[in-house]
Structure formats: C-alpha cells, structure tokens
Design an enzyme around this catalytic site. Structure first.
Site, PDB file in Angstrom:
ATOM      1  N   ASP A 109       3.521   9.505  -0.876  1.00  0.00           N
ATOM      2  CA  ASP A 109       2.343   8.723  -0.483  1.00  0.00           C
ATOM      3  C   ASP A 109       2.168   7.579  -1.467  1.00  0.00           C
ATOM      4  O   ASP A 109       2.349   7.782  -2.672  1.00  0.00           O
ATOM      5  CB  ASP A 109       1.089   9.613  -0.536  1.00  0.00           C
ATOM      6  CG  ASP A 109       0.142   9.338   0.616  1.00  0.00           C
ATOM      7  OD1 ASP A 109       0.030   8.170   1.010  1.00  0.00           O
ATOM      8  OD2 ASP A 109      -0.476  10.293   1.124  1.00  0.00           O
TER       9      ASP A 109
ATOM     10  N   HIS B  21       0.817  -1.226   0.000  1.00  0.00           N
ATOM     11  CA  HIS B  21       0.000   0.000   0.000  1.00  0.00           C
ATOM     12  C   HIS B  21       0.843   1.265   0.000  1.00  0.00           C
ATOM     13  O   HIS B  21       0.326   2.348  -0.241  1.00  0.00           O
ATOM     14  CB  HIS B  21      -0.934  -0.002   1.220  1.00  0.00           C
ATOM     15  CG  HIS B  21      -2.050  -1.003   1.086  1.00  0.00           C
ATOM     16  ND1 HIS B  21      -3.338  -0.644   0.773  1.00  0.00           N
ATOM     17  CD2 HIS B  21      -2.057  -2.357   1.182  1.00  0.00           C
ATOM     18  CE1 HIS B  21      -4.103  -1.725   0.699  1.00  0.00           C
ATOM     19  NE2 HIS B  21      -3.344  -2.775   0.958  1.00  0.00           N
TER      20      HIS B  21
HETATM   21  P1  ADQ Z   1      -3.056   6.284   4.652  1.00  0.00           P
HETATM   22  O1  ADQ Z   1      -1.659   6.744   4.821  1.00  0.00           O
HETATM   23  O2  ADQ Z   1      -3.823   6.147   5.905  1.00  0.00           O
HETATM   24  O3  ADQ Z   1      -3.141   4.927   3.834  1.00  0.00           O
HETATM   25  P2  ADQ Z   1      -4.950   7.620   2.714  1.00  0.00           P
HETATM   26  O4  ADQ Z   1      -4.801   6.908   1.436  1.00  0.00           O
HETATM   27  O5  ADQ Z   1      -5.120   9.080   2.527  1.00  0.00           O
HETATM   28  O6  ADQ Z   1      -3.722   7.421   3.695  1.00  0.00           O
HETATM   29  O7  ADQ Z   1      -6.215   7.042   3.456  1.00  0.00           O
HETATM   30  C1  ADQ Z   1      -6.675   7.615   4.627  1.00  0.00           C
HETATM   31  C2  ADQ Z   1      -8.144   7.252   4.847  1.00  0.00           C
HETATM   32  O8  ADQ Z   1      -8.456   7.651   6.174  1.00  0.00           O
HETATM   33  C3  ADQ Z   1      -9.069   8.016   3.913  1.00  0.00           C
HETATM   34  O9  ADQ Z   1     -10.157   7.199   3.591  1.00  0.00           O
HETATM   35  C4  ADQ Z   1      -9.513   9.217   4.765  1.00  0.00           C
HETATM   36  O10 ADQ Z   1     -10.798   9.706   4.485  1.00  0.00           O
HETATM   37  C5  ADQ Z   1      -9.467   8.642   6.167  1.00  0.00           C
HETATM   38  N1  ADQ Z   1      -9.096   9.733   7.086  1.00  0.00           N
HETATM   39  C6  ADQ Z   1      -8.010  10.505   7.030  1.00  0.00           C
HETATM   40  N2  ADQ Z   1      -8.032  11.429   8.011  1.00  0.00           N
HETATM   41  C7  ADQ Z   1      -9.169  11.237   8.696  1.00  0.00           C
HETATM   42  C8  ADQ Z   1      -9.781  11.878   9.811  1.00  0.00           C
HETATM   43  N3  ADQ Z   1      -9.256  12.933  10.393  1.00  0.00           N
HETATM   44  N4  ADQ Z   1     -10.945  11.389  10.247  1.00  0.00           N
HETATM   45  C9  ADQ Z   1     -11.514  10.341   9.639  1.00  0.00           C
HETATM   46  N5  ADQ Z   1     -10.996   9.711   8.579  1.00  0.00           N
HETATM   47  C10 ADQ Z   1      -9.842  10.147   8.108  1.00  0.00           C
HETATM   48  C11 ADQ Z   1      -2.205   3.995   3.237  1.00  0.00           C
HETATM   49  C12 ADQ Z   1      -1.153   4.611   2.326  1.00  0.00           C
HETATM   50  C13 ADQ Z   1      -1.821   5.419   1.228  1.00  0.00           C
HETATM   51  C14 ADQ Z   1      -2.802   4.534   0.463  1.00  0.00           C
HETATM   52  C15 ADQ Z   1      -3.733   3.812   1.412  1.00  0.00           C
HETATM   53  C16 ADQ Z   1      -4.585   2.778   0.690  1.00  0.00           C
HETATM   54  O11 ADQ Z   1      -0.260   5.438   3.075  1.00  0.00           O
HETATM   55  O12 ADQ Z   1      -0.857   5.964   0.336  1.00  0.00           O
HETATM   56  O13 ADQ Z   1      -3.574   5.346  -0.411  1.00  0.00           O
HETATM   57  O14 ADQ Z   1      -3.016   3.129   2.424  1.00  0.00           O
HETATM   58  O15 ADQ Z   1      -3.811   1.876  -0.037  1.00  0.00           O
END
Ligand code: ADQ
Length: 513
Positions: free
Chosen positions: A389, A181
């Site tokens: 990311d 991921h």
């Molecule tokens: P993350 O680093 O956690 O994931 P991201 O892909 O942005 O990053 O996913 C975060 C999820 O958490 C999103 O669905 C978002 O809406 C939710 N979220 C973020 N902040 C929040 C908050 N304050 N309250 C509630 N919900 C919140 C890892 C990798 C990424 C990759 C994903 C999926 O680091 O690059 O995209 O896995 O593979």
C-alpha cells in the site's frame, strides 16, 4: 544507499518558516488529478478532496480532471468550468475508448498492479499505453490556456505521470510538482514495463516528485541511476535530461482531530448499538478496505481461521467485521479477488460458525464515514494488512478514532507505507497467517497500560504528521525549487526531454506516443 527510515528533517523545506508555511507564496494553486471533487457539496469527505481542498481555498485556484462521464463528444466540448468563490473546477469527459484504455486499461490493469509489485497481474502488453499518453496530452492541451504565469501546478497520481511533459510542450514554464499516492516498485519490477525508459523520463518534466515513503523515493532514485544513467547529486536531487529533479518522501496524513470528534459522536449510533449486542466491543476486530487485491483480504480471513484453529477458546467469541465495497468493476482481477474472498470467508465461517455466530461478517458496500469512525472506536482490534500500500489511511483513521482511555490496537502490515511512521502498531507479515493470528491474539489480550502507551505514541504521530503538514510541506518544497525555466538560461525542457539520448536504447519522444 540512503536509510529506508522516514527522516523528518529531510521533508522540511530548506528555507521557509518551518511551520509548514510555504517559503514563497505566489499565485494560485492548480490541482490536476484523475477525478475532481464536487465542490458544490459543502463538506468534503475524505481522500484528496480534504487533502487539497483547504490549500485551494486558501490560495485560490483551479482543480482540473476527468468529469467521471463518458461521451462521444468528449473531444469537442472543452472543459466544463464551474466557480465556487475563489476556486474553479474544470472537468472534461472521456470517450468510451479512453475510459477503457487509459483508465481501466493502462492505469488500472497495468500500472496499478505493477506499482503494487504484482507482476503476475500486470497486463504489460496492453494496447492502452498509447491512449494513456494521448489522454495526458489532451488533458494538458485543455488546461494550458487556463494557466496563469505565476500559478503553481500540482499533479496527482499514476494516471497522470506524463502530464507535465505534455504541458512543457505547450511552453508552460511554471513550477510543477507531482505526488505519487501508490508505491514506486523496485527497479527490477518497473523495468518489466515495455518502453519503461520513455515512460520514466517524463518524470523529469516536473520540478519536484513526491513519494509516500523513503523506500519509494529510493526505488525511483536507484531506477533513475541504473536504467536512465541519471546522476544523484550530494543533496539527493537527480540530474538527467537537462534538468535537476528534486525527489522527496512526503507521507500523507489525515485530519486526526476531526476524525476523532466524528468517532466520539458516532460510537453510540443505533446501528452500532445493535452490533454491540451481538459482539462485545472487546472481541470485535474490524477491517475496512476497497475490495482490491492489494489489500490482503483473503490472507486476513485465513489469519482468522488460523487464530481459531490455534486458540479454539475464541470460537463463538471474536468476530472480524470486514467492510469491503466493490471497486473498479470491469477489471477481471477485481472480479477474481471478490470470488476468492467470498470463497475463503464461506470456508472459515462454515468450519467454525454455528446457528448464532460466525467468525467473519463481510459487508460488500461503502459505509458512511461517520459510521466507520464510530465502528473503529467500538472495536478492540484494527486489522490493516495490505500486501502492499502506498500509505493506507485506514491505519491512521483507526488510531484517530480510539478512546485514549480504553483504546483498541492496530495490527499493521509491514508492507503498508504507514509502517514507516507507525512503529508502535503490532507489525505483521500479511503473507503469514500464523504470524497475523498471533498478533491478533496479542492485541485481544493486551493489557490496558500497554494499549494506552502504544495509542498515545501513535496519536502523537498522526496529529503532528497530519494531512495539513503533508500538504504544506509539499508546497513549501515545491516553492523553493528553482522552477527551471524552459526558455533561455537553461536547456528547454522540451528539447531536453526530446533530444538527450537515453543511453540504453533508442530514445523516442515520450510525449508523442
Ligand atoms: P486507497 O487505496 O483508496 O488510496 P486508503 O489510503 O486506505 O486506500 O484510503 C481509503 C479511504 O477510503 C479511507 O479514507 C477510508 O476510510 C475510505 N474507505 C475505505 N473503505 C471504505 C468503505 N467501505 N466505506 C467508506 N469509506 C471507505 C490510495 C493509496 C493509499 C494512499 C491513499 C492516499 O492506495 O495507499 O494511502 O491513496 O494517498
């Protein structure tokens, strides 16, 4: 070297119906990931739960991983198995030492920063590497008796890279796929990891390894060729350690339609109405991230300062609402990023704020998903500026949440995996606050026609390359791999991984660390 643009045709299985249906649908699906979703809750919210929950329900199967609990009896208890219709979960505890060394230590103090290009933060000499291998070995031993002959096994993320190598040692010959991921770094960085060859060759116990982007796939391929003496075949597969490994880019997506519906429903929530009274929607900029140093939060606040310095007409008018809940508390780098963000936010607010207005509003806790969707819809600019990311799902959620008739604008880091697909976003280098400030201004001033055109193109992209598309493509490609047997007909995986010398250094058994 292959092109670093995402090539849609390559992610399509060579056989199969091209509609995302697996080429040969056999047996159950077994998902292995560090954490397991709570399937007793009817609605799975976000992340891996949504991504793989549907696939598990349609084929029936098992989801195995850490329970989230730490206990002294972790090794003697055996998995806690719960069944929900045709899907079971099997979870095991960690001991305190395992939590400290496997989870916080090697996974999050070493691999996470290293894979995000932060050699400066990576604790490369952590003693956690041995425990990381031991936990993977124990997890493999706990799940092996639960695996049926025709199961397809799908392992997720950096906590569990050597998992398949340990499973092969248990004579498991099933098809096993792995999805990373997070980014796979440039080989020059990855090679800074002590014992990197022993670590990396465990990838070859899989039949398929999936990456978020073409860049990640090519970084891995280059590493394998240059440091492991593997051979790249004409079709892109890698030959090494007596096995042939298929590697592909599978950019993860979201369920755009359901997120859009959620946004429409919640855009008028009372909490957001109160916010709208203070900041007009067309002047609201939002950022939503875990409070992680990979997300570029201090740089983003600096960009707000740069915007106000260069264009003082925005003073008293625009606001960045940054939601950043704490994560991985107990790892020093996370305490530090929090202090740095708070200091810079204070600085920018102190310089430009007054009695009734501040340029940055910072919320340090999680916000319900429905509320986030509504908030995205009510804002003019989505600021998604990670320093690195794997993908970044917030970028896709921001687009999904917009009103197509009057959409907001996505400002996106060139270093998010999502940048490979989302070309119509305003792309920025997050290390350059002046460049980000200019993009924010452009987004704030963008005429309606251009906003609609950009949004339409991005919407089409996130709908067609959805989370369902990602999941089905991965499984279809995994099903068409040969499922190389570990017994007669080819060299045993166990022996191949054990005995085929890695030319550059004395090879030790990677699974016996
Ligand atoms: P993350 O680093 O956690 O994931 P991201 O892909 O942005 O990053 O996913 C975060 C999820 O958490 C999103 O669905 C978002 O809406 C939710 N979220 C973020 N902040 C929040 C908050 N304050 N309250 C509630 N919900 C919140 C890892 C990798 C990424 C990759 C994903 C999926 O680091 O690059 O995209 O896995 O593979």
């Amino acid at each position: 070297m292959a092109s670093l643009k995402f090539d849609r045709s390559r992610a399509v299985p060579m056989r199969g119906d091209g509609q995302g249906q697996p080429a040969s649908k056999t047996g159950r699906l077994v998902i292995v990931s560090n954490r397991v979703a709570d399937l007793s809750k009817g609605n799975l919210a976000g992340g891996l739960a949504v991504a793989v929950g549907e696939a598990l329900k349609s084929s029936g199967g098992l989801w195995f991983g850490w329970s989230g609990a730490r206990s002294a009896e972790a090794h003697s208890k055996g998995p806690n198995i719960q069944t929900f219709g045709n899907v079971s979960t099997a979870t095991v505890d960690l001991t305190e030492k395992e939590f400290e060394d496997y989870y916080l230590g090697f996974s999050n103090r070493c691999l996470w920063p290293l894979f995000h290009y932060r050699l400066d933060l990576a604790e490369l000499h952590t003693t956690g590497q041995a425990t990381y291998f031991e936990v993977n070995k124990r997890f493999a031993a706990e799940v092996a008796p639960l695996i049926q002959t025709d199961d397809t096994i799908w392992v997720h993320d950096y906590h569990l890279i050597p998992f398949a190598a340990h499973l092969r040692q248990k004579q498991v010959t099933n098809r096993i796929g792995f999805f990373l991921h997070i980014p796979f770094p440039a080989p020059e960085l990855f090679s800074a990891l002590p014992h990197h060859r022993d670590f990396a060759k465990t990838f070859f116990a899989y039949d398929l390894v999936g990456f978020q982007t073409v860049r990640d796939r090519e970084n891995f391929a280059r590493y394998a060729e240059e440091y492991l003496n593997c051979r790249r075949l004409n079709d892109g597969r890698l030959r090494g350690f007596g096995r042939t490994l298929r590697i592909e880019a599978f950019p993860i997506g979201i369920d755009a339609e359901s997120f859009a519906a959620e946004a429409e429903k919640n855009a008028r929530a009372p909490e957001l109405r109160a916010l709208a009274r203070e900041v007009e929607s067309e002047r609201l900029i939002v950022g939503v991230d875990r409070l992680d140093y990979s997300k570029g939060l201090p740089e983003r606040v600096r960009a707000m300062g740069s915007l106000l310095e260069k264009w003082p007409n925005y003073i008293g008018k625009v606001q960045l609402l940054q939601i950043a809940p704490p994560t991985r508390e107990g790892v020093q780098a996370y305490d530090e990023i929090r202090s740095e963000l708070e200091r810079i936010t204070g600085e920018v607010n102190g310089r430009y704020g007054d009695f009734v207005w501040s340029p940055v509003r910072y919320v340090n806790r999680p916000v319900p998903r429905a509320m986030l969707a509504g908030l995205f819809r009510r804002s003019r600019v989505g600021l998604v500026t990670p320093l690195r990311d794997g993908m970044n799902l917030v970028a896709k959620e921001y687009v999904a949440a917009q009103d197509p008739a009057d959409p907001g604008v996505l400002v996106l880091s060139q270093f998010a995996g999502a940048a490979e697909q989302m070309e119509e976003a305003l792309m920025v280098n997050p290390h350059d606050p002046a460049e980000t400030a200019t993009a924010i201004r452009r987004a704030l001033e963008m005429p309606l026609g251009e906003r609609r055109a950009r949004h339409k193109a991005l919407w089409n992209q996130i709908v067609s390359e959805s989370v369902g598309w990602w999941r089905e493509r991965f499984l279809a490609v995994l099903h068409e791999t040969n499922g190389q047997p570990a017994t007669p007909g080819g060299p045993s995986t166990r022996n191949a991984l054990r005995s085929e010398a890695v030319p550059h250094e004395q090879s030790s058994d990677p699974t016996a660390r």
